[in-house]
Design an enzyme around this catalytic site. Structure first.
Site, PDB file in Angstrom:
ATOM      1  N   LEU C  65       0.833  -1.204   0.000  1.00  0.00           N
ATOM      2  CA  LEU C  65       0.000   0.000   0.000  1.00  0.00           C
ATOM      3  C   LEU C  65       0.870   1.257   0.000  1.00  0.00           C
ATOM      4  CD1 LEU C  65      -2.515  -1.386   2.639  1.00  0.00           C
ATOM      5  CD2 LEU C  65      -2.901  -1.190   0.170  1.00  0.00           C
ATOM      6  N   PRO C  66       0.269   2.414  -0.309  1.00  0.00           N
ATOM      7  CA  PRO C  66       1.085   3.620  -0.521  1.00  0.00           C
ATOM      8  C   PRO C  66       1.804   4.171   0.707  1.00  0.00           C
ATOM      9  CG  PRO C  66      -1.085   3.864  -1.537  1.00  0.00           C
ATOM     10  CD  PRO C  66      -1.142   2.623  -0.691  1.00  0.00           C
ATOM     11  N   THR C  96       6.395   0.490   1.657  1.00  0.00           N
ATOM     12  CA  THR C  96       7.467   1.259   2.291  1.00  0.00           C
ATOM     13  C   THR C  96       6.810   2.344   3.131  1.00  0.00           C
ATOM     14  OG1 THR C  96       9.087   0.839   0.572  1.00  0.00           O
ATOM     15  CG2 THR C  96       9.414   2.811   1.901  1.00  0.00           C
ATOM     16  N   LYS C 171      15.759  -0.303   5.054  1.00  0.00           N
ATOM     17  CA  LYS C 171      15.531   0.212   3.713  1.00  0.00           C
ATOM     18  C   LYS C 171      15.753   1.719   3.640  1.00  0.00           C
ATOM     19  CE  LYS C 171      12.706   0.989  -0.204  1.00  0.00           C
ATOM     20  NZ  LYS C 171      11.413   0.995  -0.903  1.00  0.00           N
ATOM     21  N   LYS C 246      10.039  10.737  -1.510  1.00  0.00           N
ATOM     22  CA  LYS C 246       9.178  10.038  -0.544  1.00  0.00           C
ATOM     23  C   LYS C 246      10.041   9.275   0.473  1.00  0.00           C
ATOM     24  CE  LYS C 246       6.242   6.128   0.317  1.00  0.00           C
ATOM     25  NZ  LYS C 246       5.947   4.747  -0.075  1.00  0.00           N
TER      26      LYS C 246
END
Lengths: 295, 295, 295, 295
Positions: C65-66, C96, C171, C246
């Site tokens: 999902l976003p 993420t 990450k 982002k």
């Protein structure tokens, strides 16, 4: 009234020499450009065939040159002016040069027993013409006291920053700080605008709060907030990005020489060079604001 | 005189509530700490068993809480205060919180038809006690006009920054800019000192030149330059590094939300966190100066 | 072979779900977009009327999902998936998201006794289609061992970074470092070019020297140095500036939460946002190089 | 085998000269320190009374001096070596100096028709002793081909970066990039650790991902991650902070000369100077890691 030699008649030096003439001093001038000499000679300065010729018989020698290498080239060495002038001559260097060169010249002058003042200016060509420059001087008390009445004819504020070389250091400290104020103010204003604030209102609040600084008082970078500043005139005139980059280069050089850490100044330098490299070198330095505006 | 509910009686909220009492308002208070309530109750405030109880029958509700989540937790949701207060209540949130939370609360208040003002303060505990705080407000003209006489009892400067949320945005813009002024001034002064300048003389020069800013006027970070500032008192008191880091965290969050580029503010944030991580969290924020001093 | 629920069928999720189908798993899918569901249903996935329906009877639930709020919205709360799934279900979140949200979800899963793995990916849409993604996982050894064979169908490298939440942290640490490598490499190459060097030669030298890094090996930002990279194709394709921004936003948020000082990462964030704000959001992230090129 | 004059026998120059001796060259040496000359004379080098004397009759002259002013002082001017050497002499300057000085010397050599190579090294005193230095050379193809067999006796990697001066430029580009890699890796590792990650695991992941860089491969700055690096030995030995600061000073000077914007390099410079100023000048450059560790 004194006899003053003035070497270097560019955009700054020309009008400065004329203000000395207007004040009643005898002003002997030299520049590599005949046109530049003609222009001031028409208004009363005395053109000379060489820097050495101008200095001969003058009580004061003022130099206004582009960079440290020109100043060193003129003053130092076997044929340098420091060798040829009379022993009671006062030397004033109003060029903005790196602190290392300034100290080198000051030290050579001292070895000759000459009074020397480094006296870089701020205030731009408008200030040079109006005689309202700020001079930030380095040199002994004696030398400064001798220089002050001469500088009064060209400037409104004459500061004594310390020993020889201190004028250059104080000027680049100030201008480095100015670049930080400007960059920080640009991004604070844009952050507010990106979040719905009116830049006029935000400027008014910060101006009288702990964010208050010279750029908010005199030189708001956001178009339309202040009427008479470059930001409201397409960023024309004022203090060019190229000149800010030159001063920041000197600041970085000075910081390297003294192994000083200047993170904010170094970042402002990078931002100004980015802006310069993108074709904004001849615009006013408050145009940095456009970097932060979203397209 | 109004009946005011005051929720959150910490180092700031306690003295603020007492200034409302002194001004003649009826002040109903609530805090999770009984001690905090006792302290203000002894001087005339009315302790209540819950925030909801304090708000009941009050024309104005003021909240002074640590972070956005506490403000949202108190005001929003099915049991939130916005659901329980009378429809003509004015809500004033004086907490310093992120702009996103402020807008969320403001929007919920608007949906209920409630007047809402975000009114973060600056001036520290000293200002809270003396009633000389600065309030930077966001909200409609109507809401601001209602809030102003209440805030006057606690502050000396009451700014209207714009619509709801604008108070928080303006405050963090100002404080981000302040961090940039302070960091830039620290390194400019140290660069001068590393090159032989007297910090007093350099400060005097820059203060009246284009490097002039609030920190040189009011809060010089170099020990010995100004007498009554934290720098001359071991960096005690004043505005703690931890608090500057909190405000800068909010600034960074706001910049992320609006995708704004704030290189100078982000660097100042990093420098302040470095300083904080090295054990300086509870010292005055001008102690950043020590980072640049060579050992 | 397992029964897997896959929630979120965007540019990444769609091809990932199909690779699970190709590997022989039974894949029940849900997305708010009917079109997205149709596309994967045509190739063997089983469309479901709701996320809850997809999860019912599945041994594994994967979410893609976003942002954190979507993941929290789906999994947490009274109607959240964590409440409805069978107690032996393995939850894998490949979105993420910020570390705070990841830890919140992980903690809620743990409270329910559910195995949970946060498994953000890198490798882009090309990697998603080819099944060569890199998964960086956080979770218990047990959870990771259960997840690994499932992830193998979609990725080439499956790392176990630590406990729940560690996948997200690792990450964003990696991607923040990548942004630093890229920005630093851009300016080092341009500095060399500004001083007369051939970028190919300089790249070859630095690649095998102490300046060696992933961007010089795989993703040279200077046009013409490497043939098949975005820099030699007008900076099309690859990893968009918007996506880097982002991830850097998440890194800044994480640094704020842990009060970590990240000067280089914060500066790279500012530079990327500057670049994004100037209209480069949908170009490859190596296009930052153009910021340093003089016009 | 050639007759080689070697000027400058410091920590680097001494062992380099001896490697030439070992390779069978006739090596005539000069240093201002008699002790330094004795040390290499005992192992077969021929001490000379002056640089000029060493150069007389030598086919190759190698200089290894502290800074640009020393190189210019030795080679340029009326008494400079460029005036006195035979017209077919090859001059190799292995000092690390600013690009401007390198170009000035190269240009003077060219005017005399002399082959000139600037060949700064990396690899430290250990590499100098082992004969495994990296030479990054600038000069014409002819000059480089002449220099290569000589340099082979002292180094393992001999790069040809471009025309004269290019060696210096490439070296400082590389070392500036290295400082960025190191600073970025330090803060990425610490950000991960502040959020619960094991630095070994995070290093392993980033090393093979897009964060991969020389410092993770060869020189991890976090104590305990790699066994044989300075970080695991109290940051002793290796490449000193003072030397990194010197190279970064040259990089900043070069960037100023070419008006290049190097935000990441400038920030790394500031961080290294901060670290140096806090008493870490003689520690390994990976000790920057400690700046980010919370106390």
């Amino acid at each position: 009234m004194a006899t003053v030699a003035f070497i270097g008649l560019g955009n700054m030096g020309g009008p400065m020499a004329l203000n000395l003439v207007k004040a009643g001093h005898t002003v002997k001038v030299f520049d590599l450009s005949q046109d530049a000499m003609h222009a001031v000679a028409e208004q009363g300065a005395i053109p000379c065939p060489s820097a050495c010729g101008a200095a001969a018989g003058s009580e004061v020698v003022i130099t206004m040159l582009p960079a440290g290498k020109h100043v060193k080239g003129l003053l130092l060495g076997e044929d340098g002016l420091l060798e040829t002038v009379a022993s009671d001559t006062l030397i004033i260097d109003s060029s903005t040069i790196d602190a290392g060169s300034a100290r080198e010249v000051a030290s050579a002058a001292k070895a000759k027993g000459l009074d020397f003042v480094d006296a870089p200016v701020s205030g731009g060509t408008a200030g040079a013409q109006a005689g309202t420059l700020t001079f930030i001087c380095g040199g002994s008390d004696t030398a400064f006291e001798r220089a002050k009445p001469i500088l009064d004819a060209m400037g409104a504020n004459i500061f004594h920053a310390g020993e020889a070389g201190a004028g250059q250091v104080a000027k680049i400290c100030n201008n480095m700080l100015l670049s930080v104020l400007m960059a920080g103010t640009c991004e604070a204003l844009q952050l507010g605008m990106d979040n719905g604030l009116d830049p006029k209102v935000l400027s008014e609040i910060m101006k009288v709060s702990s964010g208050g600084n010279w750029t908010l008082d005199k030189y708001n970078p956001c178009p339309g907030v202040m009427e008479t500043v470059p930001a409201s005139n397409g960023y024309q005139g004022g203090f060019m990005v190229d000149l800010m980059c030159k001063d920041l280069g000197l600041a970085m050089e000075t910081a390297t020489q003294s192994a000083s850490s200047t993170p904010m100044g170094a970042l402002a330098t990078s931002l100004y060079r980015l802006h310069q490299g993108q074709g904004n070198g001849s615009r006013d330095f408050s145009s940095l604001f456009e970097q932060f505006t979203k397209k």
